[in-house]
Design a protein around this motif. Structure first.
Motif, PDB file in Angstrom:
ATOM      1  N   THR A 111       0.962  -1.207   0.145  1.00  0.00           N
ATOM      2  CA  THR A 111      -0.032   0.028  -0.007  1.00  0.00           C
ATOM      3  C   THR A 111       0.873   1.177  -0.051  1.00  0.00           C
ATOM      4  O   THR A 111       1.872   1.584   1.044  1.00  0.00           O
ATOM      5  N   PRO A 112       0.771   2.138  -0.944  1.00  0.00           N
ATOM      6  CA  PRO A 112       1.547   3.276  -1.107  1.00  0.00           C
ATOM      7  C   PRO A 112       1.641   4.168   0.131  1.00  0.00           C
ATOM      8  O   PRO A 112       2.828   4.446   0.349  1.00  0.00           O
ATOM      9  N   GLU A 113       0.688   4.320   0.919  1.00  0.00           N
ATOM     10  CA  GLU A 113       0.657   5.293   1.885  1.00  0.00           C
ATOM     11  C   GLU A 113       1.590   4.552   3.196  1.00  0.00           C
ATOM     12  O   GLU A 113       2.096   5.273   3.773  1.00  0.00           O
ATOM     13  N   ARG A 114       1.383   3.292   3.498  1.00  0.00           N
ATOM     14  CA  ARG A 114       2.067   2.625   4.241  1.00  0.00           C
ATOM     15  C   ARG A 114       3.472   2.662   3.941  1.00  0.00           C
ATOM     16  O   ARG A 114       4.198   2.227   4.839  1.00  0.00           O
ATOM     17  N   ILE A 115       3.631   2.145   2.698  1.00  0.00           N
ATOM     18  CA  ILE A 115       5.202   2.322   2.328  1.00  0.00           C
ATOM     19  C   ILE A 115       5.801   3.618   2.588  1.00  0.00           C
ATOM     20  O   ILE A 115       6.960   3.576   3.154  1.00  0.00           O
ATOM     21  N   ALA A 116       4.989   4.701   2.289  1.00  0.00           N
ATOM     22  CA  ALA A 116       5.830   5.805   2.526  1.00  0.00           C
ATOM     23  C   ALA A 116       5.842   6.459   3.827  1.00  0.00           C
ATOM     24  O   ALA A 116       7.013   6.933   4.398  1.00  0.00           O
ATOM     25  N   ALA A 117       4.956   5.606   4.707  1.00  0.00           N
ATOM     26  CA  ALA A 117       5.096   6.074   6.199  1.00  0.00           C
ATOM     27  C   ALA A 117       6.484   5.214   6.721  1.00  0.00           C
ATOM     28  O   ALA A 117       6.996   5.290   7.774  1.00  0.00           O
ATOM     29  N   ALA A 118       6.465   3.934   6.252  1.00  0.00           N
ATOM     30  CA  ALA A 118       7.407   3.053   6.835  1.00  0.00           C
ATOM     31  C   ALA A 118       9.047   3.569   6.211  1.00  0.00           C
ATOM     32  O   ALA A 118       9.929   3.603   7.168  1.00  0.00           O
ATOM     33  N   THR A 119       9.023   4.055   5.170  1.00  0.00           N
ATOM     34  CA  THR A 119      10.180   4.724   4.553  1.00  0.00           C
ATOM     35  C   THR A 119      10.511   5.838   5.389  1.00  0.00           C
ATOM     36  O   THR A 119      11.667   5.981   5.909  1.00  0.00           O
ATOM     37  N   ALA A 120       9.498   6.852   5.828  1.00  0.00           N
ATOM     38  CA  ALA A 120       9.538   8.133   6.538  1.00  0.00           C
ATOM     39  C   ALA A 120      10.283   7.590   8.007  1.00  0.00           C
ATOM     40  O   ALA A 120      10.931   8.323   8.601  1.00  0.00           O
ATOM     41  N   ALA A 121       9.870   6.744   8.369  1.00  0.00           N
ATOM     42  CA  ALA A 121      10.161   5.891   9.802  1.00  0.00           C
ATOM     43  C   ALA A 121      11.674   5.159   9.980  1.00  0.00           C
ATOM     44  O   ALA A 121      11.986   4.697  10.622  1.00  0.00           O
TER      45      ALA A 121
END
Length: 240
Positions: free
Chosen positions: A38-48
């Protein structure tokens, strides 16, 4: 196995049990490579600060993407955590067989593909671990989720046979059987749910103690009932 300093490939690591498991393993000093779709979750995990592989493991192409992304790298621990649910209840309506097929691939075929692809690398290490996340429903199914239950029972059987194959080798095989956990997958379920934090903590403890099987939360009670009377365990669970 001490997870500190180990490189861990964790599928489904951007949400739910997987995301919390990534947090707890990283806190213990492990290096995490997680997959998500999921793009949104991927972005959040990357930001973390996580290394994320964008891949849909409901297809063979998705499994290949993960294997290609880690080719040539040392992976000490593979955690097959990603999973999908799928409706298949003739009391409600006709099933979507395409959706059923995606669930079967994500929950059963994808772990097998990843294990087969990584096995030569894992066997070449001084110590390695494969963690397959099945479910308490691998022990006894519920009537409303036959596809999900079948995939988890299949992965359990595969794990038991794989462990026997790996006996005497450096590759430790752990099966994790969670109960109903508070995640998006169980949204709308009214049964008592375990927190992702508590579930992940039990999984980490099982990994560190080199357990062969981790019956998490209420699955411990189900296993006791099943050991006394498999028929009773099935009778209890089939209603859910």
């Amino acid at each position: 196995m001490q997870v500190a300093g180990k490189t861990i490939l964790l599928t489904g690591g951007t949400d739910g049990i997987g995301r919390e498991l990534a947090e707890q393993l990283r806190a213990k000093g492990a290096q995490l490579i997680v997959s998500g779709r999921t793009p949104e979750r991927i972005a959040a995990a990357t930001a973390a600060g996580y290394e994320v592989i964008a891949a849909d493991l409901s297809t063979a192409a998705g499994a290949d993407i993960v294997l290609d992304a880690v080719k040539g790298r040392t992976i000490d621990i593979l955690i097959n955590n990603a999973g999908l649910g799928s409706d298949h209840d003739f009391r409600v309506g006709a099933p979507d067989l395409g959706d059923n097929d995606r669930c079967i691939f994500a929950n059963l075929n994808a772990p097998i593909h990843l294990i087969a692809g990584l096995m030569p690398l894992l066997k070449a290490l001084p110590e390695a671990m494969i963690v397959n996340v099945t479910s308490g429903l691998a022990i006894a199914p519920r009537s409303g989720g036959p596809i999900y239950c079948a995939t988890k029972a299949g992965l359990r059987s595969y794990t038991l046979a794989l462990r026997e194959q790996m006996k005497g080798s450096n590759v430790h095989v752990l099966e994790v059987l969670p109960p109903v956990v508070e995640t998006k997958l169980t949204a709308g379920r009214s049964s008592r749910k375990m927190s992702v934090q508590a579930c992940a903590a039990e999984i980490v403890q099982a990994m560190e103690s080199n357990a062969k099987e981790a019956n998490v939360g209420m699955t411990k009670l189900l296993r006791i009932v099943e050991s006394i009377s498999p028929a009773l365990a099935r009778k209890i669970m089939i209603r859910f």
